[in-house]
Design a protein around this motif. Structure first.
Motif, short mmCIF file in Angstrom:
data_model
loop_
_atom_site.label_atom_id
_atom_site.label_comp_id
_atom_site.label_asym_id
_atom_site.label_seq_id
_atom_site.Cartn_x
_atom_site.Cartn_y
_atom_site.Cartn_z
N ALA A 57 1.01 -1.38 -0.25
CA ALA A 57 0.18 -0.04 -0.01
C ALA A 57 0.94 1.11 -0.03
N GLY A 126 -9.24 2.16 2.27
CA GLY A 126 -8.64 1.96 0.75
C GLY A 126 -9.72 2.84 -0.09
N GLN A 132 -4.90 3.63 -2.71
CA GLN A 132 -4.86 2.87 -1.49
C GLN A 132 -5.62 1.43 -2.01
#
Length: 180
Positions: A57, A126, A132
């Protein structure tokens, strides 16, 4: 229960305990294909993939990612320990000391809930921020792990309710010939 039947039952239970206590620890290759060990291997693989997704990430230092890494890393370690217990038949030796079906059932149930919480947190975080997508992927693999741990909890619950120890069953086939 009659006294004679109770004495016979106690003698049989003592004999079973003595025979299981004298068993040696050995590697059993057939256990690698049992449903319990395959489930542990699947849990490990999904946890590793989820951990890799979190590490990839763009900001892996958010609390959601940290919680997911904790749940997945602990899941990997405990799954390895349980798989070793199954493959080397150590679980049979510990079954007399601990109620392993109950312990493993509670562990799998708690980890099922933890994966639900961690995956939901990762997916929400996310989808709220740009770049993300790796957290969304980690959440997806976390949901798969949640299902696997739920299946594991169900299997352990079933084994506990039927008073069965989850060990390798000998796979022998009996061949019968027709009588003419």
């Amino acid at each position: 229960m009659e006294k004679g039947m109770a004495d016979a039952y106690m003698a049989q239970a003592a004999g079973d305990a003595a025979s299981s206590a004298t068993r040696s620890v050995f590697f059993d290759r057939t256990m690698l294909t049992s449903k319990e060990v395959l489930l542990k291997i699947a849990e490990m693989v999904v946890c590793v993939i989820g951990t890799i997704c979190v590490a990839c990430a763009s900001n892996p230092y958010v609390s959601q990612a940290g919680f997911f890494e904790f749940v997945a890393s602990t899941g990997i370690i405990i799954a390895i320990i349980l798989a070793v217990l199954y493959v080397f038949h150590l679980r049979e030796k510990l079954a007399g000391l601990l109620r392993l079906n109950v312990v493993e059932m509670f562990y799998a149930g708690i980890w099922c809930f933890f994966f639900f919480a961690a995956s939901t947190a990762c997916v929400v975080h996310g989808s709220s921020y740009m770049y993300q997508e790796a957290l969304i992927a980690a959440g997806f693999f976390g949901y798969i792990a949640m299902v696997l741990y739920g299946i594991d909890a169900f299997l352990m619950f079933h084994a506990w309710r039927t008073a069965r120890t989850m060990t390798a069953e000998p796979t022998t086939q009996q061949v019968t010939t027709p009588a003419y």
